[in-house]
Design a protein around this motif. Sequence first.
Motif, PDB file in Angstrom:
ATOM      1  N   LEU A  40       0.841  -1.185   0.000  1.00  0.00           N
ATOM      2  CA  LEU A  40       0.000   0.000   0.000  1.00  0.00           C
ATOM      3  C   LEU A  40       0.885   1.247   0.000  1.00  0.00           C
ATOM      4  O   LEU A  40       1.779   1.371   0.827  1.00  0.00           O
ATOM      5  N   ASN A  41       0.657   2.164  -0.934  1.00  0.00           N
ATOM      6  CA  ASN A  41       1.426   3.401  -1.023  1.00  0.00           C
ATOM      7  C   ASN A  41       0.539   4.556  -0.563  1.00  0.00           C
ATOM      8  O   ASN A  41      -0.231   5.106  -1.344  1.00  0.00           O
ATOM      9  N   CYS A  42       0.675   4.916   0.692  1.00  0.00           N
ATOM     10  CA  CYS A  42      -0.175   5.968   1.246  1.00  0.00           C
ATOM     11  C   CYS A  42       0.212   7.364   0.780  1.00  0.00           C
ATOM     12  O   CYS A  42      -0.550   8.302   0.961  1.00  0.00           O
ATOM     13  N   ASN A  43       1.365   7.505   0.169  1.00  0.00           N
ATOM     14  CA  ASN A  43       1.739   8.792  -0.400  1.00  0.00           C
ATOM     15  C   ASN A  43       1.054   9.035  -1.741  1.00  0.00           C
ATOM     16  O   ASN A  43       1.063  10.149  -2.243  1.00  0.00           O
ATOM     17  N   ASN A  44       0.471   7.972  -2.297  1.00  0.00           N
ATOM     18  CA  ASN A  44      -0.181   8.095  -3.596  1.00  0.00           C
ATOM     19  C   ASN A  44      -1.377   7.147  -3.672  1.00  0.00           C
ATOM     20  O   ASN A  44      -1.513   6.387  -4.623  1.00  0.00           O
ATOM     21  N   GLN A  48     -10.678   4.949  -3.116  1.00  0.00           N
ATOM     22  CA  GLN A  48     -11.238   5.230  -1.797  1.00  0.00           C
ATOM     23  C   GLN A  48     -10.878   4.118  -0.818  1.00  0.00           C
ATOM     24  O   GLN A  48     -10.627   4.380   0.355  1.00  0.00           O
ATOM     25  N   VAL A  49     -10.830   2.893  -1.301  1.00  0.00           N
ATOM     26  CA  VAL A  49     -10.439   1.778  -0.434  1.00  0.00           C
ATOM     27  C   VAL A  49      -9.020   1.994   0.078  1.00  0.00           C
ATOM     28  O   VAL A  49      -8.742   1.819   1.272  1.00  0.00           O
ATOM     29  N   GLU A  50      -8.098   2.387  -0.804  1.00  0.00           N
ATOM     30  CA  GLU A  50      -6.722   2.650  -0.391  1.00  0.00           C
ATOM     31  C   GLU A  50      -6.653   3.827   0.576  1.00  0.00           C
ATOM     32  O   GLU A  50      -5.913   3.786   1.559  1.00  0.00           O
ATOM     33  N   ILE A  51      -7.418   4.875   0.295  1.00  0.00           N
ATOM     34  CA  ILE A  51      -7.441   6.040   1.182  1.00  0.00           C
ATOM     35  C   ILE A  51      -7.951   5.630   2.558  1.00  0.00           C
ATOM     36  O   ILE A  51      -7.387   6.025   3.586  1.00  0.00           O
ATOM     37  N   ASN A  52      -9.000   4.810   2.601  1.00  0.00           N
ATOM     38  CA  ASN A  52      -9.525   4.326   3.876  1.00  0.00           C
ATOM     39  C   ASN A  52      -8.486   3.479   4.611  1.00  0.00           C
ATOM     40  O   ASN A  52      -8.322   3.604   5.830  1.00  0.00           O
ATOM     41  N   THR A 111     -18.810   6.324   0.738  1.00  0.00           N
ATOM     42  CA  THR A 111     -17.555   5.589   0.837  1.00  0.00           C
ATOM     43  C   THR A 111     -16.469   6.379   1.553  1.00  0.00           C
ATOM     44  O   THR A 111     -15.482   5.808   2.009  1.00  0.00           O
ATOM     45  N   ILE A 112     -16.660   7.684   1.681  1.00  0.00           N
ATOM     46  CA  ILE A 112     -15.674   8.512   2.371  1.00  0.00           C
ATOM     47  C   ILE A 112     -15.891   8.501   3.894  1.00  0.00           C
ATOM     48  O   ILE A 112     -15.012   8.935   4.645  1.00  0.00           O
ATOM     49  N   ALA A 113     -17.010   7.997   4.345  1.00  0.00           N
ATOM     50  CA  ALA A 113     -17.327   8.012   5.777  1.00  0.00           C
ATOM     51  C   ALA A 113     -16.223   7.393   6.640  1.00  0.00           C
ATOM     52  O   ALA A 113     -15.865   7.969   7.673  1.00  0.00           O
TER      53      ALA A 113
END
Length: 140
Positions: A40-44, A48-52, A111-113
């Motif tokens: 998982l690359n949290c810098n990029n 939405q699943v990855e952001i969560n 999905t952003i919740a």
Amino acid sequence: MNRFLPHFFSIIALSSLSVATVTMANTTPENPKLQLAQKLNCNNAQTQVEINQCAQLSYQNADKKLNQVYKKLLPTLSSSRKQKLITAQQAWIKFRDASCEFERSQYAGGTIAPTIYLGCLERTTQQRTQQLQDYLNSDN
């Protein structure tokens, strides 16, 4: 019909190449967690699943730091102050969770919740960590 079958199977084969695959590793009864094939690359984060997932990791890091400071602070306190801190911390956790639930409710069903909720947990936890750090740095 027979002349369309090779084209059909070619389309199916090609379309399966664009589907991301997840592989499982180390899925033993002792270690039931699934591990993703790609890191998982949290810098990029792209979805939405990855952001969560990244929001979850950020909150977990903040919570880990909070617990480290809390564990450092407790032994420095007298028994009466220690009990007061434990009571305050339990009340703070209830407040934090309820407050972040309220913040998330504006996005209920979206999905952003989870990102909103986890961001609130992280932010609030960081604030509490700073408070506890300030107590630790003072003369108790």
